[in-house]
Motif scaffolding. Sequence first.
Motif, PDB file in Angstrom:
ATOM      1  N   GLU A  70       0.828  -1.209   0.000  1.00 24.22           N
ATOM      2  CA  GLU A  70       0.000   0.000   0.000  1.00 24.22           C
ATOM      3  C   GLU A  70       0.859   1.255   0.000  1.00 24.22           C
ATOM      4  OE1 GLU A  70      -4.014  -1.475   2.333  1.00 24.22           O
ATOM      5  OE2 GLU A  70      -2.247  -0.922   3.516  1.00 24.22           O
ATOM      6  N   ARG A  71       1.939   1.266   0.786  1.00 22.52           N
ATOM      7  CA  ARG A  71       2.834   2.431   0.799  1.00 22.52           C
ATOM      8  C   ARG A  71       3.500   2.619  -0.558  1.00 22.52           C
ATOM      9  NH1 ARG A  71       4.335   0.191   5.880  1.00 22.52           N
ATOM     10  NH2 ARG A  71       6.324  -0.456   4.964  1.00 22.52           N
ATOM     11  N   ASP A  72       3.902   1.531  -1.192  1.00 21.16           N
ATOM     12  CA  ASP A  72       4.510   1.622  -2.523  1.00 21.16           C
ATOM     13  C   ASP A  72       3.510   2.152  -3.546  1.00 21.16           C
ATOM     14  OD1 ASP A  72       6.857   0.644  -1.494  1.00 21.16           O
ATOM     15  OD2 ASP A  72       6.581  -1.402  -2.268  1.00 21.16           O
ATOM     16  N   ALA A  73       2.278   1.679  -3.464  1.00 18.41           N
ATOM     17  CA  ALA A  73       1.255   2.136  -4.401  1.00 18.41           C
ATOM     18  C   ALA A  73       0.994   3.635  -4.232  1.00 18.41           C
ATOM     19  CB  ALA A  73      -0.041   1.354  -4.187  1.00 18.41           C
ATOM     20  N   ILE A  74       0.954   4.099  -3.010  1.00 19.13           N
ATOM     21  CA  ILE A  74       0.749   5.528  -2.757  1.00 19.13           C
ATOM     22  C   ILE A  74       1.919   6.338  -3.301  1.00 19.13           C
ATOM     23  CG2 ILE A  74       0.612   7.269  -0.930  1.00 19.13           C
ATOM     24  CD1 ILE A  74      -0.946   5.150   0.714  1.00 19.13           C
ATOM     25  N   THR A  75       3.147   5.848  -3.089  1.00 16.63           N
ATOM     26  CA  THR A  75       4.333   6.555  -3.574  1.00 16.63           C
ATOM     27  C   THR A  75       4.327   6.658  -5.098  1.00 16.63           C
ATOM     28  OG1 THR A  75       5.608   5.780  -1.681  1.00 16.63           O
ATOM     29  CG2 THR A  75       6.852   6.547  -3.585  1.00 16.63           C
ATOM     30  N   VAL A  76       4.005   5.556  -5.763  1.00 20.92           N
ATOM     31  CA  VAL A  76       3.947   5.565  -7.223  1.00 20.92           C
ATOM     32  C   VAL A  76       2.865   6.515  -7.705  1.00 20.92           C
ATOM     33  CG1 VAL A  76       3.362   4.146  -9.234  1.00 20.92           C
ATOM     34  CG2 VAL A  76       4.941   3.281  -7.514  1.00 20.92           C
ATOM     35  N   GLU A  77       1.728   6.515  -7.053  1.00 20.67           N
ATOM     36  CA  GLU A  77       0.627   7.377  -7.477  1.00 20.67           C
ATOM     37  C   GLU A  77       0.962   8.852  -7.279  1.00 20.67           C
ATOM     38  OE1 GLU A  77      -2.928   7.491  -9.516  1.00 20.67           O
ATOM     39  OE2 GLU A  77      -1.692   5.781  -9.007  1.00 20.67           O
ATOM     40  N   ILE A  78       1.637   9.179  -6.191  1.00 21.35           N
ATOM     41  CA  ILE A  78       2.050  10.563  -5.966  1.00 21.35           C
ATOM     42  C   ILE A  78       3.048  10.984  -7.038  1.00 21.35           C
ATOM     43  CG2 ILE A  78       3.354  12.072  -4.410  1.00 21.35           C
ATOM     44  CD1 ILE A  78       2.035  10.529  -2.073  1.00 21.35           C
ATOM     45  N   GLY A  79       3.986  10.112  -7.345  1.00 22.07           N
ATOM     46  CA  GLY A  79       4.950  10.411  -8.401  1.00 22.07           C
ATOM     47  C   GLY A  79       4.271  10.618  -9.741  1.00 22.07           C
ATOM     48  N   TYR A  80       3.325   9.744 -10.072  1.00 22.39           N
ATOM     49  CA  TYR A  80       2.582   9.892 -11.317  1.00 22.39           C
ATOM     50  C   TYR A  80       1.809  11.205 -11.337  1.00 22.39           C
ATOM     51  CZ  TYR A  80      -1.138   9.409 -14.719  1.00 22.39           C
ATOM     52  OH  TYR A  80      -2.010   9.645 -15.743  1.00 22.39           O
ATOM     53  N   ALA A  81       1.174  11.540 -10.232  1.00 22.57           N
ATOM     54  CA  ALA A  81       0.400  12.775 -10.172  1.00 22.57           C
ATOM     55  C   ALA A  81       1.296  13.993 -10.403  1.00 22.57           C
ATOM     56  CB  ALA A  81      -0.314  12.889  -8.821  1.00 22.57           C
ATOM     57  N   LEU A  82       2.465  14.012  -9.779  1.00 19.22           N
ATOM     58  CA  LEU A  82       3.368  15.161  -9.923  1.00 19.22           C
ATOM     59  C   LEU A  82       3.948  15.254 -11.331  1.00 19.22           C
ATOM     60  CD1 LEU A  82       5.223  15.003  -6.493  1.00 19.22           C
ATOM     61  CD2 LEU A  82       3.485  16.655  -7.217  1.00 19.22           C
ATOM     62  N   VAL A  83       4.389  14.131 -11.886  1.00 19.03           N
ATOM     63  CA  VAL A  83       4.992  14.159 -13.223  1.00 19.03           C
ATOM     64  C   VAL A  83       3.953  14.512 -14.280  1.00 19.03           C
ATOM     65  CG1 VAL A  83       6.091  12.713 -14.993  1.00 19.03           C
ATOM     66  CG2 VAL A  83       6.893  12.637 -12.638  1.00 19.03           C
ATOM     67  N   SER A  84       2.781  13.896 -14.213  1.00 19.75           N
ATOM     68  CA  SER A  84       1.759  14.196 -15.220  1.00 19.75           C
ATOM     69  C   SER A  84       1.248  15.625 -15.084  1.00 19.75           C
ATOM     70  CB  SER A  84       0.599  13.201 -15.127  1.00 19.75           C
ATOM     71  OG  SER A  84      -0.146  13.379 -13.943  1.00 19.75           O
ATOM     72  N   ALA A  85       1.177  16.146 -13.863  1.00 17.68           N
ATOM     73  CA  ALA A  85       0.751  17.530 -13.668  1.00 17.68           C
ATOM     74  C   ALA A  85       1.803  18.496 -14.188  1.00 17.68           C
ATOM     75  CB  ALA A  85       0.474  17.788 -12.193  1.00 17.68           C
ATOM     76  N   ALA A  86       3.080  18.202 -13.956  1.00 21.98           N
ATOM     77  CA  ALA A  86       4.145  19.069 -14.462  1.00 21.98           C
ATOM     78  C   ALA A  86       4.161  19.079 -15.986  1.00 21.98           C
ATOM     79  CB  ALA A  86       5.496  18.615 -13.918  1.00 21.98           C
ATOM     80  N   PHE A  87       3.994  17.919 -16.599  1.00 24.49           N
ATOM     81  CA  PHE A  87       3.961  17.850 -18.055  1.00 24.49           C
ATOM     82  C   PHE A  87       2.770  18.624 -18.617  1.00 24.49           C
ATOM     83  CE2 PHE A  87       2.497  15.803 -21.966  1.00 24.49           C
ATOM     84  CZ  PHE A  87       3.615  15.986 -22.775  1.00 24.49           C
ATOM     85  N   THR A  88       1.599  18.415 -18.040  1.00 21.68           N
ATOM     86  CA  THR A  88       0.401  19.105 -18.508  1.00 21.68           C
ATOM     87  C   THR A  88       0.535  20.614 -18.344  1.00 21.68           C
ATOM     88  OG1 THR A  88      -0.908  17.174 -17.887  1.00 21.68           O
ATOM     89  CG2 THR A  88      -2.110  19.223 -18.246  1.00 21.68           C
ATOM     90  N   ALA A  89       1.044  21.051 -17.202  1.00 19.48           N
ATOM     91  CA  ALA A  89       1.227  22.489 -16.970  1.00 19.48           C
ATOM     92  C   ALA A  89       2.245  23.079 -17.941  1.00 19.48           C
ATOM     93  CB  ALA A  89       1.651  22.737 -15.530  1.00 19.48           C
ATOM     94  N   ALA A  90       3.317  22.342 -18.232  1.00 19.65           N
ATOM     95  CA  ALA A  90       4.330  22.831 -19.168  1.00 19.65           C
ATOM     96  C   ALA A  90       3.763  22.963 -20.579  1.00 19.65           C
ATOM     97  CB  ALA A  90       5.538  21.905 -19.172  1.00 19.65           C
ATOM     98  N   VAL A  91       2.960  21.998 -20.989  1.00 17.04           N
ATOM     99  CA  VAL A  91       2.343  22.063 -22.316  1.00 17.04           C
ATOM    100  C   VAL A  91       1.393  23.254 -22.403  1.00 17.04           C
ATOM    101  CG1 VAL A  91       0.729  20.895 -23.875  1.00 17.04           C
ATOM    102  CG2 VAL A  91       2.626  19.633 -22.854  1.00 17.04           C
ATOM    103  N   VAL A  92       0.588  23.448 -21.367  1.00 13.67           N
ATOM    104  CA  VAL A  92      -0.356  24.575 -21.380  1.00 13.67           C
ATOM    105  C   VAL A  92       0.389  25.905 -21.340  1.00 13.67           C
ATOM    106  CG1 VAL A  92      -2.153  25.720 -20.024  1.00 13.67           C
ATOM    107  CG2 VAL A  92      -2.292  23.286 -20.469  1.00 13.67           C
ATOM    108  N   PHE A  93       1.436  25.994 -20.519  1.00 17.42           N
ATOM    109  CA  PHE A  93       2.221  27.227 -20.481  1.00 17.42           C
ATOM    110  C   PHE A  93       2.866  27.499 -21.837  1.00 17.42           C
ATOM    111  CE2 PHE A  93       6.217  29.508 -19.976  1.00 17.42           C
ATOM    112  CZ  PHE A  93       5.755  30.672 -19.369  1.00 17.42           C
ATOM    113  N   GLY A  94       3.425  26.464 -22.443  1.00 19.22           N
ATOM    114  CA  GLY A  94       4.034  26.642 -23.767  1.00 19.22           C
ATOM    115  C   GLY A  94       3.034  27.050 -24.824  1.00 19.22           C
TER     116      GLY A  94
END
Length: 94
Positions: free
Chosen positions: A12-36
């Motif tokens: 469960e801790r590993d799943a939460i860690t992976v999900e947080i990482g996915y949320a941050l990376v996908s949000a950063a990518f989406t924000a960068a695309v929108v900013f660009g």
Amino acid sequence: MGGSGGRRTQHERDAITVEIGYALVSAAFTAAVVFGTAAGPALLFQLPDGLEWLLLRAGLTVAPALFAVRVVSVLVRFTRSAQPSQPGRTKPDS
């Protein structure tokens, strides 16, 4: 995740860690695309000052807001989907 209120398992801790990482990376990518998309023309081309200012401000306003919305939506969706409808059973649609 654990409905009993006890300690979480390593899985469960590993799943939460992976999900947080996915949320941050996908949000950063989406924000960068929108900013660009919003501010890119102002950075690449010689535009009137007012239009450059407007495009840059739009990018600087929308990108962080989108980042926050994306992180929250991914993590909320994860917490809702992680809990089975009946303890010890899989969901009927899985």
